[in-house]
Design an enzyme around this catalytic site. Structure first.
Site, PDB file in Angstrom:
ATOM      1  N   LEU A  24      53.185  20.919  24.038  1.00 39.78           N
ATOM      2  CA  LEU A  24      54.311  21.634  24.606  1.00 39.78           C
ATOM      3  C   LEU A  24      55.721  21.400  23.854  1.00 39.78           C
ATOM      4  O   LEU A  24      55.921  19.915  23.535  1.00 39.78           O
ATOM      5  CB  LEU A  24      54.278  21.190  26.006  1.00 39.78           C
ATOM      6  CG  LEU A  24      55.121  21.786  27.061  1.00 39.78           C
ATOM      7  CD1 LEU A  24      54.313  23.212  27.235  1.00 39.78           C
ATOM      8  CD2 LEU A  24      55.050  21.124  28.244  1.00 39.78           C
ATOM      9  N   HIS A  25      56.442  22.155  23.177  1.00 41.11           N
ATOM     10  CA  HIS A  25      57.351  21.923  22.531  1.00 41.11           C
ATOM     11  C   HIS A  25      58.705  22.857  22.547  1.00 41.11           C
ATOM     12  O   HIS A  25      59.834  22.628  22.278  1.00 41.11           O
ATOM     13  CB  HIS A  25      57.154  21.438  20.949  1.00 41.11           C
ATOM     14  CG  HIS A  25      56.899  22.717  20.284  1.00 41.11           C
ATOM     15  ND1 HIS A  25      55.645  23.396  20.128  1.00 41.11           N
ATOM     16  CD2 HIS A  25      57.671  23.280  19.351  1.00 41.11           C
ATOM     17  CE1 HIS A  25      55.921  24.330  19.392  1.00 41.11           C
ATOM     18  NE2 HIS A  25      56.798  24.209  18.781  1.00 41.11           N
TER      19      HIS A  25
END
Ligand code: UD1
Length: 392
Positions: free
Chosen positions: A222-223
């Site tokens: 997740l970024h």
């Protein structure tokens, strides 16, 4: 022919490695040597985000590092352009080759074009049609300026034609990331999942390294700013992971530096760290992440590249985005991925379905591991036509 190729951030490295290898092969076997200079803008600079990938993928050290580092978009693009312009003045290449959609891609293509240097874009034509994504802006600008556009799939070519790109500038060559996947697959497969956990866990992982094995864990990355920069959205996602998903299935979460920073800012870090059945991992190397993907029950991600790898490996993939520039990876196109955005109800429902799904590998046309040689041949051919007074 003299080529400068550019990398800046992590997802660029697996795209440039096969290109460099294909230039070396060309220089061994063909007439007309290619002189190649590798420029790293330095957008990603941590060892785990950069150096590890150079080592693992046998990328020669960059000839020039611009040392740009972190900053706002304008800072990163502006500083890159100023520094890269000096490189162009000094080296006067025939081509600048850019990959992907990061700030380096856009900054260096603008700089090159203003200096009348031809630009080639590897991974051209991808469109999410979401202008809130910095990557979409980078793609549009880069493709508009590029002289040669190397597309990974047929849909990307159609996007470019709709935008009025001339047919003779478009080359359908396939997905260069898959060249890297095929070259590195065997080395990845030889790694032990338990060792990867032991070496990368951000806290004492207890029994995890011995209990987690093929088919009994999910894998999360997740970024994207749309998921990690808004406290309400990130809190909802973290609550779902810690209170629900991990009750059913172990979760390996490889945490991007941006995400670590935001989890700490929004006071969610402790919650992540103390959840049983959740193993927080440092950013992983190429082989380690590929190894975990190979045997994961499902992947949850907002990364574009991981969607593509899941497609070829067949790993059921929940894409935590509302749109994708890579529709070829979606289930409706034969891929393994489903768009779930960041709505927890939707994530929950799709997780349930995905847990029932088996692996169905799929290989879009020309994702055959031979994309880089096709690109180098096309560049050489274009150059030969130029010398013979052909197209420009
Ligand atoms: C960038 C790319 C994105 C790509 C992602 C993969 C753009 C617009 N975005 O996003 O397309 O999917 O890389 O990782 O180019 N940081 C470190 N160490 C580093 C690099 C960054 O700690 O080596 C931290 C910094 O706090 C920085 C933050 O991560 O502010 C975000 O880095 P940045 O390069 O701005 O963008 P990414 O989110 O990584």
């Amino acid at each position: 022919m003299k080529i400068i190729s550019v990398v800046g951030a992590r997802p660029n490295f697996m795209k440039i490695a096969p290109f460099i290898r294909a230039i070396e092969d060309h220089n061994h076997h063909e007439h007309g040597k290619i002189e190649h200079i590798l420029v790293h803008t330095g957008q990603h600079y941590d060892d785990k985000m950069s150096r590890t990938f150079f080592e693992a993928l046998d990328i020669p050290e960059a000839d020039i590092n611009l040392g740009i580092g972190s900053g706002t978009h304008a800072e990163q693009v502006g500083h890159t352009m100023i520094a890269f312009e000096k490189v162009i003045h000094r080296e006067r290449p025939d081509w600048v080759v850019v990959v992907g959609d990061v700030n380096a891609t856009c900054a260096c293509s603008i700089t090159a074009k203003k200096e009348h240097v031809r630009v080639a874009h590897i991974e051209a034509g991808l469109r999410s049609r979401d202008m809130s994504m910095p990557e979409e802006i980078n793609r549009l600008v880069t493709d508009r300026l590029s002289d040669l556009l190397f597309t990974p799939d047929l849909l990307s070519g159609d996007n470019l034609r709709q935008e009025g790109v001339a047919e003779n500038q478009i080359r359908f060559v396939g997905n260069i990331m898959i060249d890297t996947l095929e070259t590195q697959r065997e080395k990845s497969a030889a790694l032990q999942i338990g060792d990867i956990i032991n070496q990368n866990a951000m806290r004492d992982s207890g029994q995890a390294s011995s209990l987690i094995g093929p088919g009994n864990y999910s894998l999360l990355t997740l970024h994207r700013p749309s998921n990690v920069d808004d406290p309400a959205i990130l809190t909802d996602i973290v609550n779902f992971l810690t209170n629900e998903l991990t009750k059913k299935l172990a979760l390996l979460w490889t945490i991007h530096p941006r995400t670590e920073k935001q989890l700490k800012t929004f006071n969610l870090w402790e919650q992540v760290m103390r959840t049983e059945n959740l193993v927080p991992l440092k950013p992983l190397g190429y082989h380690e992440l590929l190894r975990l993907n190979m045997d994961a029950t499902m992947v949850l991600t907002d990364s574009g590249g991981l969607q593509e790898e899941c497609c070829v490996l067949g790993t059921p993939c929940l894409t935590l985005r509302w749109n994708t520039e890579r529709p070829v990876t979606l289930q409706e196109h034969g891929g393994a991925s489903v768009l779930v955005g960041n709505d927890v109800d939707r994530i929950r429902g799709t997780c349930r379905e995905m847990l029932k799904r088996s692996r169905i590998p799929s290989r879009p046309e020309l994702w055959d591991g031979k994309t880089a040689p096709r690109i180098v041949a096309a560049l050489a051919e274009f150059e030969a036509q130029m010398v013979n007074g052909g197209q420009d």
